[in-house]
Design a protein around this motif. Structure first.
Motif, mmCIF file in Angstrom:
data_model
loop_
_atom_site.group_PDB
_atom_site.id
_atom_site.type_symbol
_atom_site.label_atom_id
_atom_site.label_comp_id
_atom_site.label_asym_id
_atom_site.label_seq_id
_atom_site.Cartn_x
_atom_site.Cartn_y
_atom_site.Cartn_z
ATOM 1 N N PRO A 102 -8.170 39.657 45.832
ATOM 2 C CA PRO A 102 -7.922 38.406 45.745
ATOM 3 C C PRO A 102 -6.339 38.285 45.199
ATOM 4 N N ASP A 158 -10.967 33.486 47.162
ATOM 5 C CA ASP A 158 -10.175 34.176 46.063
ATOM 6 C C ASP A 158 -10.156 33.314 44.817
ATOM 7 N N THR A 161 -13.387 34.208 42.961
ATOM 8 C CA THR A 161 -13.142 35.511 42.472
ATOM 9 C C THR A 161 -12.371 35.553 41.301
ATOM 10 N N ARG A 165 -13.226 35.954 36.894
ATOM 11 C CA ARG A 165 -12.771 36.882 36.080
ATOM 12 C C ARG A 165 -12.038 36.238 34.918
#
Lengths: 198, 601
Positions: A102, A158, A161, A165
């Motif tokens: 990403p 992306d 993603t 995180r």
């Protein structure tokens, strides 16, 4: 393509391209650990497109230089794979076409404290998109912790993603490492000149 | 774009009268499936004669342009940085909850501008390798490191302290020469802490004067509570065992113990990643055992902490540099040249430049007329002393002169015959006032005898004594008592024992009952009170007995300050400086051989 597998938790990549009036373009790539300490640094020699490239690539030249030639090369040099790559140069986003990581653009200005939690509380499917006239409709802006980010609209996964995180990146001031890269590139340029002089 | 060898224009021929003479010969480009085009027409002129004409079209006639579009190989410089120690496995528990401060955020600041201040580590000139320089350039800001959840800080450092830490951290040779009271201890401990956490150091030795060992232990516990620290002390066997301990990354030794254990250290083959000298002016004399013992240590980094890198002459700095970078400075260097040479190695800040919020320090010179009895004793002693010195002729030494100076200074304090003291009368009046206002005062003297005499006369103020004769194990208790017990308004200290390393910023008055030989020691004494945390203005009273040796020494002390300025500031020396042998002899208008004096420290 650079692999996405085997990413190291907490490791973040920072990729930028600096424009130098005389030398041309210089790319820098920094991998940090969770504490913000440097693990790897890679920088390119200056790249200056020749006349033929300018004619033949036409308007696609910047994307070619920033993304394919510099960005892809640098990301390929990393021995550790970060969970995401951040850049402060919009043109670098084109590197995403060549890597399986990403890639997000860090936009200037921190998110005010009161607003930080809003997009975090929202699910990854409910992120905020800024007005298209801010960056162009090809980019989608969202907020991650204290940072304003954008990804290519064509790479919307992306965003999910990166928000997935969030614990690893929310604490970072994602704009700060680019300052380090600029200083390091300057230092490397100075070092190179010294070496040549010697 | 290119024409492949197989695609060159072919040879074509014809005979007049043939049905269809060729008009165009085509060339294909870029691939066998390309269609003929008119990109490269070749017109063939028909001749009127009937003879056969053959034309050859070989490759040299074809015009082509080759443009390479394969990307050139890009040169990349790559550097990897090994992270060891606690950083390797450290993943901050960054809270998603925005209410909690994130780990990397800098601590709260008073303004937006202050919040954005980042102190970055800059590689010093002595770091040559590019990879090493980049390692420092790429480190996060100190504010970020210190904001890290893994390193707890009891207080937020001042911006100039961040700069001091950033100065020390990358250096292999450094002098932190901040004025007393600016927190050299904290800066050094934090730099040591960061080196240890980064894995750049694993064995650190701190050397300090014996009375300051407990102070350093206390400061380490305060600023770096997670670091195991041991003090080298006790009998020879115990010390040997302590030197060998490998699980203590920080060892603290006093100068005397280090000198005693030179052979042990050598036998054990001890090596240190960093040796820090506190009160490094202790090693200014290169021939001393102290200097030799610290210079004999095997080490990678050498740091020196001192508020007074130059006490008497520029040679003091040369002495300290023999520990940092042997041979780098020469005795014969001019002060200003020396100042330029050490610029990258020495960081010196003064309170007036960095602590604009620190309460002011006010000096007042109390010029005191000796009492009649003192005056008689003084003049008699001086007259006899000078006569004796004169009679000694060529046998007179600097030591003889000093003995006379000391005797006269003692008379200026207290008349040995009658016990009279004009200075004490003034001091006692001032101290009564201090006590009445609930304040605390420090009184410094060169002599334990004078301090004890004062203590006897000031019993109503419950004075406490702190000097070399007080057992080290009782010293901390005395300081604690003075700090906490309101009935103790006065602390009587000797310059030697009380002049360095003590934090007495709750005292607002300092009295210099007699004058020391050099201004740096006096500054050290004054700055016990005038330092970070000082609650209010500090008033310093310097007693000077008029028409005596004290007044003459005072003039020399002023001149000695100029030496310091000429090295550590842009101020040009305004006149002759330094205490020479001639000047010492000149105190009594005696003739002397020329040359520097070495015992005036």
């Amino acid at each position: 393509m650079t692999r996405a597998e085997g990413t190291t938790p907490g490791h973040l990549g920072f990729l930028t391209v600096l424009e130098h009036e005389q030398l041309g373009l210089v790319g820098g790539y920094l991998i940090l650990n969770a504490a913000g300490r440097p693990l790897e640094f890679h920088c390119t020699a200056p790249v200056k497109p020749n006349r033929a490239q300018q004619i033949l690539f036409g308007p696609t030249l910047p994307a070619y230089l920033y993304g394919e030639q510099i960005g892809q090369t640098l990301l390929g040099k990393g021995s550790q794979t970060p969970v995401a790559v951040f850049t402060d140069v919009e043109r670098v986003l084109t590197v995403r076409d060549f890597v399986e990581l990403p890639v997000a653009l860090v936009l200037p200005g921190e998110v005010p404290e009161g607003e930080q939690s809003k997009p975090i509380v929202a699910s990854a499917n409910n992120w905020r998109v800024e007005a298209p006239n801010c960056l162009g409709s090809h980019l989608a802006q969202f907020v991650a912790g204290r940072n304003r980010l954008a990804v290519s609209a064509s790479r919307s996964a992306d965003r999910d993603t990166i928000l997935g995180r969030l614990e690893e990146i929310a604490a970072f001031d994602l704009a700060e490492p680019f300052e380090r890269i600029r200083e390091a590139v300057e230092e490397a340029q100075k070092g190179g000149r010294v070496d040549q002089a010697a | 774009m290119s024409i492949a060898p197989g695609d060159l224009p072919r040879v074509t021929s014809w005979t007049e009268g043939l049905a269809s003479p060729p008009e165009v010969v085509t060339s294909r480009v870029m691939g066998s499936d390309a269609q003929p085009s008119l990109l490269t027409p070749f017109a063939v002129e028909m001749q009127p004669s009937a003879s056969l004409t053959s034309l050859r079209f070989d490759g040299t006639l074809a015009s082509s342009i080759s443009v390479p579009i394969m990307p050139p190989k890009l040169k990349v410089l790559s550097y990897s940085f090994g992270i060891t120690g606690a950083w390797r496995n450290q993943i901050p528990k960054a809270p998603v909850d925005a209410q909690q401060p994130p780990a990397i955020l800098p601590p709260p600041a008073t303004s937006d501008a202050a919040a954005k201040v980042r102190t970055r580590i800059q590689p010093p000139g002595e770091v040559i390798k590019l990879a090493d320089r980049l390692f420092y350039v790429l480190q996060p800001s100190l504010e970020a490191m210190i904001g890290d959840s893994a390193l707890q800080f009891p207080a937020h450092p001042f911006p100039y302290q961040f700069e001091g830490i950033a100065f020390l951290y990358p250096r292999y040779s450094a002098i932190l020469a901040d004025e007393m009271g600016l927190g050299k201890t904290m800066q050094a401990i934090t730099a040591v802490r960061l080196l240890l956490h980064a894995g750049e150091a694993e064995r650190v030795l701190l050397v300090c004067p014996k009375p300051l060992v407990t102070n350093w232990q206390r400061e380490f516990a305060h600023w770096a509570p997670e670091l195991p620290v041991t003090a080298i002390e006790g009998d020879a066997g115990r010390r040997r065992w302590q030197w060998q301990q490998t699980d203590m990354p920080v060892k603290i030794a006093n100068y005397e113990a280090l000198a005693r254990d030179r052979e042990v250290i050598s036998d054990l083959g001890l090596e240190f990643d960093l040796v820090v000298l506190d009160e490094a002016q202790r090693i200014k004399n290169r021939s001393s055992a102290t200097s030799q013992s610290v210079r004999g240590l095997t080490r990678k980094r050498s740091w020196a902490l001192t508020g007074t890198p130059v006490e008497n002459s520029p040679q003091d700095l040369v002495g300290i540099f023999e520990f940092l970078a042997p041979g780098y400075l020469k005795d014969e260097m001019k002060p200003r040249k020396m100042g330029r040479a050490v610029a990258d190695y020495v960081l010196r800040r003064t309170k007036d430049k960095v602590l604009t919020d620190l309460p002011p320090k006010m000096f007042r010179d109390a010029e005191i007329e000796l009492s009649p009895a003192q005056r008689i004793s003084y003049e008699l002693a001086e007259k006899e002393g000078v006569v004796q010195l004169t009679q000694m002729g060529d046998e007179v030494t600097i030591q003889h002169v000093f003995e006379l100076v000391l005797r006269l200074k003692q008379i200026c304090n207290f008349d040995p015959a009658t016990g009279d003291s004009a200075k004490f009368e003034r001091l006692a009046a001032d101290l009564d006032e201090v006590a009445a206002s609930g304040r605390k005062a420090l009184v410094f003297s060169q002599w334990v005898g004078s301090l004890e005499t004062m203590a006897g006369k000031l019993k109503h103020l419950h004075p406490l004594l702190y000097h070399g004769g007080v057992a080290p194990k009782h010293r901390d208790d005395i300081l604690d008592q003075f700090k906490r017990d309101k009935k103790h308004n006065v602390l009587l200290l000797s310059y030697g024992a009380g002049g360095v390393g003590l934090n007495l910023q709750f005292s607002e008055y300092v009295f210099l009952f007699d004058r020391w030989w050099n201004p740096a020691v006096e500054d050290q004494a004054v700055n016990r009170a005038h330092r970070i945390g000082a609650a209010g203005p500090v008033t310093v009273t310097r007693f000077i007995a008029t028409g005596t040796i004290e007044q003459r020494i005072d003039q020399i002390l002023r001149e000695k300050r100029e030496i310091f300025d000429s090295i550590f500031s842009d101020v040009e020396p305004t006149g002759k400086s330094g205490l020479t042998q001639s000047e010492i002899f000149g105190l009594f208008k005696l003739r002397s051989p020329s040359g520097p004096i070495e015992v005036a420290a």
